[in-house]
Design a protein around this motif. Structure first.
Motif, PDB file in Angstrom:
ATOM      1  N   LEU A  73     -16.154 -62.506   0.053  1.00 32.18           N
ATOM      2  CA  LEU A  73     -14.696 -62.435   0.124  1.00 32.18           C
ATOM      3  C   LEU A  73     -14.123 -61.582  -1.000  1.00 32.18           C
ATOM      4  CD1 LEU A  73     -12.375 -63.508   1.839  1.00 32.18           C
ATOM      5  CD2 LEU A  73     -12.375 -65.568   0.427  1.00 32.18           C
ATOM      6  N   VAL A  74     -14.613 -61.769  -2.216  1.00 26.81           N
ATOM      7  CA  VAL A  74     -14.048 -60.994  -3.324  1.00 26.81           C
ATOM      8  C   VAL A  74     -14.512 -59.536  -3.277  1.00 26.81           C
ATOM      9  CG1 VAL A  74     -13.761 -63.047  -4.749  1.00 26.81           C
ATOM     10  CG2 VAL A  74     -15.785 -61.625  -5.086  1.00 26.81           C
ATOM     11  N   TYR A  75     -15.674 -59.270  -2.684  1.00 29.29           N
ATOM     12  CA  TYR A  75     -16.046 -57.872  -2.449  1.00 29.29           C
ATOM     13  C   TYR A  75     -14.982 -57.178  -1.585  1.00 29.29           C
ATOM     14  CZ  TYR A  75     -20.932 -57.898  -4.229  1.00 29.29           C
ATOM     15  OH  TYR A  75     -22.070 -57.924  -5.007  1.00 29.29           O
ATOM     16  N   ASP A  76     -14.435 -57.884  -0.589  1.00 26.50           N
ATOM     17  CA  ASP A  76     -13.374 -57.293   0.229  1.00 26.50           C
ATOM     18  C   ASP A  76     -12.130 -56.996  -0.601  1.00 26.50           C
ATOM     19  OD1 ASP A  76     -14.598 -56.991   2.677  1.00 26.50           O
ATOM     20  OD2 ASP A  76     -13.238 -58.314   3.763  1.00 26.50           O
ATOM     21  N   HIS A  77     -11.829 -57.852  -1.565  1.00 28.68           N
ATOM     22  CA  HIS A  77     -10.690 -57.564  -2.453  1.00 28.68           C
ATOM     23  C   HIS A  77     -10.912 -56.259  -3.211  1.00 28.68           C
ATOM     24  CE1 HIS A  77      -7.647 -57.863  -5.571  1.00 28.68           C
ATOM     25  NE2 HIS A  77      -8.604 -57.777  -6.476  1.00 28.68           N
ATOM     26  N   PHE A  78     -12.102 -56.087  -3.752  1.00 28.70           N
ATOM     27  CA  PHE A  78     -12.354 -54.880  -4.537  1.00 28.70           C
ATOM     28  C   PHE A  78     -12.434 -53.640  -3.659  1.00 28.70           C
ATOM     29  CE2 PHE A  78     -14.114 -58.223  -7.421  1.00 28.70           C
ATOM     30  CZ  PHE A  78     -13.140 -58.078  -8.410  1.00 28.70           C
ATOM     31  N   LEU A  79     -12.913 -53.787  -2.431  1.00 21.03           N
ATOM     32  CA  LEU A  79     -12.885 -52.661  -1.493  1.00 21.03           C
ATOM     33  C   LEU A  79     -11.438 -52.294  -1.149  1.00 21.03           C
ATOM     34  CD1 LEU A  79     -14.108 -50.663   0.557  1.00 21.03           C
ATOM     35  CD2 LEU A  79     -14.323 -52.586   2.162  1.00 21.03           C
ATOM     36  N   ALA A  80     -10.626 -53.291  -0.843  1.00 19.02           N
ATOM     37  CA  ALA A  80      -9.229 -53.044  -0.465  1.00 19.02           C
ATOM     38  C   ALA A  80      -8.439 -52.394  -1.590  1.00 19.02           C
ATOM     39  CB  ALA A  80      -8.565 -54.356  -0.056  1.00 19.02           C
ATOM     40  N   SER A  81      -8.800 -52.692  -2.825  1.00 19.49           N
ATOM     41  CA  SER A  81      -8.061 -52.157  -3.984  1.00 19.49           C
ATOM     42  C   SER A  81      -8.789 -50.990  -4.647  1.00 19.49           C
ATOM     43  CB  SER A  81      -7.806 -53.274  -5.000  1.00 19.49           C
ATOM     44  OG  SER A  81      -9.028 -53.895  -5.406  1.00 19.49           O
ATOM     45  N   ASP A  82      -9.811 -50.456  -3.966  1.00 21.03           N
ATOM     46  CA  ASP A  82     -10.593 -49.336  -4.499  1.00 21.03           C
ATOM     47  C   ASP A  82      -9.849 -48.029  -4.233  1.00 21.03           C
ATOM     48  OD1 ASP A  82     -12.428 -47.314  -5.033  1.00 21.03           O
ATOM     49  OD2 ASP A  82     -14.129 -48.371  -4.149  1.00 21.03           O
ATOM     50  N   PRO A  83      -9.335 -47.362  -5.277  1.00 18.19           N
ATOM     51  CA  PRO A  83      -8.529 -46.156  -5.057  1.00 18.19           C
ATOM     52  C   PRO A  83      -9.327 -44.978  -4.509  1.00 18.19           C
ATOM     53  CG  PRO A  83      -8.950 -46.472  -7.409  1.00 18.19           C
ATOM     54  CD  PRO A  83      -9.462 -47.695  -6.707  1.00 18.19           C
ATOM     55  N   GLU A  84     -10.654 -45.039  -4.589  1.00 20.29           N
ATOM     56  CA  GLU A  84     -11.470 -43.978  -4.011  1.00 20.29           C
ATOM     57  C   GLU A  84     -11.617 -44.134  -2.500  1.00 20.29           C
ATOM     58  OE1 GLU A  84     -15.196 -43.541  -5.991  1.00 20.29           O
ATOM     59  OE2 GLU A  84     -14.285 -43.360  -7.979  1.00 20.29           O
ATOM     60  N   ARG A  85     -11.222 -45.301  -1.976  1.00 20.55           N
ATOM     61  CA  ARG A  85     -11.394 -45.554  -0.541  1.00 20.55           C
ATOM     62  C   ARG A  85     -10.073 -45.790   0.189  1.00 20.55           C
ATOM     63  NH1 ARG A  85     -16.861 -46.027  -0.068  1.00 20.55           N
ATOM     64  NH2 ARG A  85     -17.939 -46.428  -2.034  1.00 20.55           N
ATOM     65  N   PHE A  86      -9.095 -46.348  -0.502  1.00 17.72           N
ATOM     66  CA  PHE A  86      -7.814 -46.637   0.130  1.00 17.72           C
ATOM     67  C   PHE A  86      -6.661 -46.387  -0.830  1.00 17.72           C
ATOM     68  CE2 PHE A  86     -10.501 -49.758   2.554  1.00 17.72           C
ATOM     69  CZ  PHE A  86     -10.242 -49.281   3.838  1.00 17.72           C
ATOM     70  N   THR A  87      -5.555 -45.896  -0.275  1.00 12.29           N
ATOM     71  CA  THR A  87      -4.258 -46.042  -0.917  1.00 12.29           C
ATOM     72  C   THR A  87      -3.581 -47.245  -0.263  1.00 12.29           C
ATOM     73  OG1 THR A  87      -3.107 -44.679   0.718  1.00 12.29           O
ATOM     74  CG2 THR A  87      -4.070 -43.531  -1.195  1.00 12.29           C
ATOM     75  N   ASN A  88      -2.452 -47.651  -0.787  1.00  7.77           N
ATOM     76  CA  ASN A  88      -1.730 -48.761  -0.176  1.00  7.77           C
ATOM     77  C   ASN A  88      -1.386 -48.434   1.281  1.00  7.77           C
ATOM     78  OD1 ASN A  88      -0.274 -51.392  -0.567  1.00  7.77           O
ATOM     79  ND2 ASN A  88       1.452 -50.116   0.047  1.00  7.77           N
ATOM     80  N   ASP A  89      -0.901 -47.213   1.509  1.00  5.07           N
ATOM     81  CA  ASP A  89      -0.510 -46.815   2.860  1.00  5.07           C
ATOM     82  C   ASP A  89      -1.706 -46.701   3.793  1.00  5.07           C
ATOM     83  OD1 ASP A  89       2.140 -46.764   2.140  1.00  5.07           O
ATOM     84  OD2 ASP A  89       2.241 -44.588   1.905  1.00  5.07           O
ATOM     85  N   SER A  90      -2.797 -46.114   3.307  1.00  5.20           N
ATOM     86  CA  SER A  90      -3.951 -45.932   4.195  1.00  5.20           C
ATOM     87  C   SER A  90      -4.613 -47.273   4.527  1.00  5.20           C
ATOM     88  CB  SER A  90      -4.966 -44.953   3.597  1.00  5.20           C
ATOM     89  OG  SER A  90      -5.648 -45.516   2.484  1.00  5.20           O
ATOM     90  N   LEU A  91      -4.580 -48.224   3.591  1.00  2.81           N
ATOM     91  CA  LEU A  91      -5.109 -49.557   3.880  1.00  2.81           C
ATOM     92  C   LEU A  91      -4.269 -50.236   4.953  1.00  2.81           C
ATOM     93  CD1 LEU A  91      -7.025 -51.941   3.290  1.00  2.81           C
ATOM     94  CD2 LEU A  91      -5.442 -52.637   1.472  1.00  2.81           C
TER      95      LEU A  91
END
Length: 198
Positions: A80-98
């Motif tokens: 579950l916390v891995y998903d938090h770090f993926l969701a907040s990873d700036p190399e993979r998502f911006t707020n809008d792209s997430l």
């Protein structure tokens, strides 16, 4: 890994997304045969992701932070916390792209809902209503997810607020675990897909 990682590691291929998300609700070869080849591939990739994650030494290290309070559920909360770090990873998502990615995933699931397991669709209603995939990126969102899992965990004796406190106490170390682990997982999945699609 949890829902966001499974969706993300489907690389915007609709049938892979579906299979990756429903895999825990599909048991045995007979049920696998109910789905298209693309969805079956997504189910196989989901299981390969889980196997790689469970056997990885960095995941074992991350679980140690949760084990004193969560016992056998330490792996569930690590995912579950891995998903938090993926969701907040700036190399993979911006707020809008997430946000856009979450809407895309929900739409793909809805388009296939007629053929999906009822138990998955029951969970999916909550996923969409509370926008789990997007809300994983905030500490408030992950707190809500942790508390929800803790409430549903039949044999967990620890309150969700304690699990969340463990997460916050070891936030930096858990983030480092994610950063060490996730690129290798992504490379592993990409390699599997290349082999399967030859």
């Amino acid at each position: 890994m949890n829902h966001l990682a499974h969706a993300y590691l489907s690389f915007r291929q609709p049938e892979l997304i579906i299979g990756n998300l429903i895999a825990d609700f599909v048991k045995g070869r007979k049920n696998m045969a109910d789905f298209s080849a693309g969805i079956q591939q997504g189910i196989r990739i989901h299981r390969a992701i889980d196997s790689f994650t469970d056997q990885h030494p960095v995941t074992a290290k991350a679980k140690l932070f949760f084990r004193p309070s969560c016992g056998l559920y330490s792996g569930v909360f690590t995912d579950l916390v891995y998903d938090h770090f993926l969701a907040s990873d700036p190399e993979r998502f911006t707020n809008d792209s997430l946000y856009s990615f979450a809407r895309y995933v929900y739409n793909e699931v809805k388009q296939q809902s007629a053929v999906l397991p009822p138990a998955f669709l029951e969970m999916f209603e909550y996923m969409q209503a509370y926008n789990w995939l997007y809300n994983y990126h905030t500490t408030a969102g992950i707190s809500s997810s942790i508390r929800g899992v803790a409430r549903r965990a039949r044999y967990l004796k620890t309150d969700g607020s304690i699990v969340f406190a463990v997460f916050m106490e070891h936030y930096a170390a858990l983030k480092t675990c994610y950063q060490e682990f996730f690129p290798g997982l992504q490379a592993h999945v990409e390699n599997l897909l290349q082999k399967e699609n030859r």
